[in-house]
Structure formats: structure tokens, C-alpha cells
Design an enzyme around this catalytic site. Structure first.
Site, PDB file in Angstrom:
ATOM      1  N   GLY A  21       0.790  -1.225   0.000  1.00 25.29           N
ATOM      2  CA  GLY A  21       0.000   0.000   0.000  1.00 25.29           C
ATOM      3  C   GLY A  21       0.823   1.276   0.000  1.00 25.29           C
TER       4      GLY A  21
ATOM      5  N   LYS B 267     -27.490  25.967  16.520  1.00 26.42           N
ATOM      6  CA  LYS B 267     -27.283  24.512  16.486  1.00 26.42           C
ATOM      7  C   LYS B 267     -26.436  24.108  17.677  1.00 26.42           C
ATOM      8  CE  LYS B 267     -24.051  22.654  13.668  1.00 26.42           C
ATOM      9  NZ  LYS B 267     -23.408  22.388  12.398  1.00 26.42           N
TER      10      LYS B 267
ATOM     11  N   ARG C 270     -23.922  21.077  19.074  1.00 31.75           N
ATOM     12  CA  ARG C 270     -23.202  19.837  18.745  1.00 31.75           C
ATOM     13  C   ARG C 270     -22.924  19.060  20.009  1.00 31.75           C
ATOM     14  NH1 ARG C 270     -22.151  17.784  14.274  1.00 31.75           N
ATOM     15  NH2 ARG C 270     -21.915  19.081  12.430  1.00 31.75           N
TER      16      ARG C 270
ATOM     17  N   ASP D 271     -24.147  26.342   3.740  1.00 33.91           N
ATOM     18  CA  ASP D 271     -23.149  25.837   4.684  1.00 33.91           C
ATOM     19  C   ASP D 271     -21.853  25.619   3.911  1.00 33.91           C
ATOM     20  OD1 ASP D 271     -22.146  24.960   7.085  1.00 33.91           O
ATOM     21  OD2 ASP D 271     -23.701  23.461   7.431  1.00 33.91           O
TER      22      ASP D 271
HETATM   23  C1  R5P Z   1     -19.986  22.737  11.005  1.00 34.62           C
HETATM   24  O1  R5P Z   1     -19.685  23.677  11.742  1.00 34.62           O
HETATM   25  C2  R5P Z   1     -20.021  22.837   9.517  1.00 34.62           C
HETATM   26  O2  R5P Z   1     -20.080  24.163   9.086  1.00 34.62           O
HETATM   27  C3  R5P Z   1     -21.173  22.050   8.946  1.00 34.62           C
HETATM   28  O3  R5P Z   1     -22.376  22.586   9.445  1.00 34.62           O
HETATM   29  C4  R5P Z   1     -21.071  20.599   9.348  1.00 34.62           C
HETATM   30  O4  R5P Z   1     -19.807  20.118   9.092  1.00 34.62           O
HETATM   31  C5  R5P Z   1     -22.077  19.757   8.611  1.00 34.62           C
HETATM   32  O5  R5P Z   1     -21.944  18.432   9.043  1.00 34.62           O
HETATM   33  P1  R5P Z   1     -23.165  17.434   8.944  1.00 34.62           P
HETATM   34  O6  R5P Z   1     -23.632  17.442   7.518  1.00 34.62           O
HETATM   35  O7  R5P Z   1     -22.594  16.105   9.353  1.00 34.62           O
HETATM   36  O8  R5P Z   1     -24.197  17.925   9.911  1.00 34.62           O
END
Ligand code: R5P
Length: 304
Positions: A38, A192, A194, A220
Site C-alpha cells: 500500500g 445549532k 453539537r 453551509d
Molecule cells: C460545522 O460547523 C459545519 O459548518 C457544517 O455545518 C457541518 O460540518 C455539517 O456536518 P453534517 O452534515 O454532518 O451535519
């Protein structure tokens, strides 16, 4: 223009070919063979002495392989005495690990930037980095270009009467504001949350503004699992949006993203080709627009 040559890593050959076409050049010849175990063994097959050499590689899945490919190609090129070497990174994987999210983790984006220094790239071209501050992780000049004008052009074609630009999280406000400005539309922000202990999981819990009767355009930088976009779209519909369009620069489309986006109350998902999306991943709602013109422009500016 100076004498220059463009090489493509294996991550996004169609984009590299498109860029080469726009620059009226052919791609350089590189052999990217691997040993049985690889191990990668790149071999540059052109005379590049005193030339400006450009290498295009997206740090998409499998990103560790693509990053290694970029670094080894860069080293191979450096040893051929080129005039300068420019790295074009349409998608910079690891960009979301741009800060210490919690004690005990690395700042991976910085580590990757340092790793690239081994190959002595003289300049970089990056597209819509997750965080502008990542530019500061590099020791060399970075042309940080945006795909927003290309995405905005797609929305303009739709002649929407009642559009509103949505940032799906607070971190994306600047991006949404810039798109709203290009389209002369209002914008609003969603909040949002996380969960650090659950990978790729988020929850939309507040919409700051009014979307009733409007076409909501979520913008985004990355759609990875689609979780952010899908949750955002559901909340927007519940809040009275007539329809939802999702757009992003980097269509990572990981895990169940295609299934999730297909089932979500979203009319269309517009992404760029910063990451190569093979035919089998092109679901019916997906539209892919090309960033080749902005990359070709950025290269032309540097090799002028
Ligand atoms: C996060 O801060 C990014 O800007 C995107 O919102 C995020 O990476 C999107 O990830 P997913 O599609 O898994 O929610």
C-alpha cells in the site's frame, strides 16, 4: 503567462482536467503507483526544471491517503528543481478541527498545515475553508477563494420571489451574510448544538427570525452526514417556510447523507465539485456546479 504545469492527485481528476482545459494546458504526467503493502510511490514524468508547478488535490475521503499523496508528490516535485510550487486544495479536510474543542484533542487543521510544509509549497490556493483563520496556520501566502458567487448564480437563475438565506449555525453567519448580499436577500440564523461525545450529531434548537411563506436557502461550507441541513430544513418547514433549498461548497456526503437528504423536506441540494462526486452518489435532488473557473482564475493570477 510564465511556463507552468498542473498535476492532479487521485482525489479529483475531473476537476483538475476542467481547470487544465480552462488554462489551455494538459495535465502533467505523474505515476501514482503503490507497492504491494500500500506504500505510495509517485513519479513525476515531465521535465519541470525552472517551471512553476501546480498540484491539485482535495483532502476528501480517504483524506489521509490524499494528504500523503500531496506531500509525497510535493517532495518529488521539489527535487526536480522547479521555479516554484503551488498547492491547490479545493477541499481542506480536517478543517473542522480548527481549535481545541476539548482538552486532550489535537488542533488537526494546524497539524496538516505543518505537515504540508515538508514539501515546501511556495503558495496555496484553498476554497471556502471552514474557518478563515486556518489561513494563518500556513507559513506561505494562501489565496483563499470563495465559491459563493458560483452558488449565488444558481439561485439567481431560479428567480425566487421570496427567498431568505439561512445560516444553519452561528459559525456560518458571515458566509450567509455574504451570500445574502450577493443575492440582495434577507438572512437569518439558526442555532445549532453539537454533542462532543457523539460524533456527527447536532440539534437545531432555535430559529432567530421569521421564515413563514418564504423559500429558505440554507448555506453551509460542508454537508457531511447531512444532519445539520436535514434538521435545519425540518425546523424551517415547521416554522412555515414554503420550501427549502440547501447549498454548500463541499459535498462530503458521508455515512447516510444521501438517504437522509433524499427523505428530507428539501427541494434541491446544490454542491460544488470541490470534492469529486461519482455517478453512483448523484441522487436526483443533487445538482453539482463547477468551481473550475474560480480555481483557473486564482492560478492565472499567481502564474501571471
Ligand atoms: C460545522 O460547523 C459545519 O459548518 C457544517 O455545518 C457541518 O460540518 C455539517 O456536518 P453534517 O452534515 O454532518 O451535519
Amino acid at each position: 503567462m510564465k511556463d507552468f504545469i498542473l498535476y492532479s492527485g487521485s482525489s479529483n481528476v475531473p476537476l483538475a482536467e476542467e481547470v487544465a482545459h480552462l488554462l489551455h494546458i494538459s495535465l502533467g504526467k505523474v505515476d501514482l503507483t503503490r507497492f504491494a503493502d500500500g506504500e505510495l510511490r509517485p513519479w513525476i514524468q515531465d521535465d519541470i526544471r525552472d517551471k512553476t508547478v501546480i498540484v491539485l488535490e482535495s483532502f476528501s475521503y480517504p483524506m489521509d491517503e490524499h494528504i500523503m499523496e500531496m506531500v509525497l508528490m510535493g517532495d518529488a516535485i521539489r527535487r526536480c528543481a522547479p521555479k516554484s510550487v503551488i498547492a491547490v486544495i479545493p477541499y481542506f479536510g480536517y478543517a473542522r478541527q480548527d481549535k481545541l474543542h476539548r482538552i486532550g484533542e489535537p488542533i488537526s487543521a494546524r497539524v496538516i498545515a505543518k505537515f504540508l510544509e515538508i514539501s515546501v509549497f511556495h503558495e496555496m490556493i484553498c476554497v471556502d475553508l471552514h474557518n478563515d483563520a486556518i489561513v494563518g496556520f500556513f507559513q506561505v501566502p494562501v489565496s483563499h477563494v470563495s465559491a459563493l458567487p458560483i452558488l449565488a448564480a444558481e439561485i439567481k437563475k431560479m428567480n425566487l420571489k421570496n427567498g431568505i438565506i439561512i445560516s444553519p449555525d452561528v459559525g456560518g453567519v458571515k458566509r450567509a451574510r455574504n451570500l445574502a448580499y450577493l443575492l440582495d436577500m434577507p438572512m437569518l440564523v439558526m442555532e445549532k448544538r453539537r454533542f462532543l461525545d457523539k460524533h456527527d450529531t447536532s440539534e437545531t434548537y432555535q430559529i432567530i427570525g421569521d421564515v413563514s411563506g418564504k423559500t429558505a436557502i440554507i448555506v453551509d461550507d460542508i454537508i457531511s452526514t447531512g444532519g445539520t441541513t436535514v434538521q435545519g430544513a425540518r425546523s424551517l418547514k415547521e416554522a412555515g417556510a414554503t420550501s427549502v433549498i440547501a447549498m454548500t461548497t463541499h459535498g462530503v456526503l458521508a455515512g447516510n447523507a444521501i438517504e437522509n437528504l433524499t427523505q428530507a423536506p428539501i427541494e434541491e441540494v446544490i454542491v460544488t465539485n470541490s470534492i469529486n462526486i461519482p455517478k453512483e452518489k448523484r441522487f436526483s435532488k443533487l445538482r453539482v456546479v463547477s468551481i473550475a473557473p474560480i480555481i483557473a482564475d486564482a492560478i492565472s493570477t499567481l502564474v501571471r
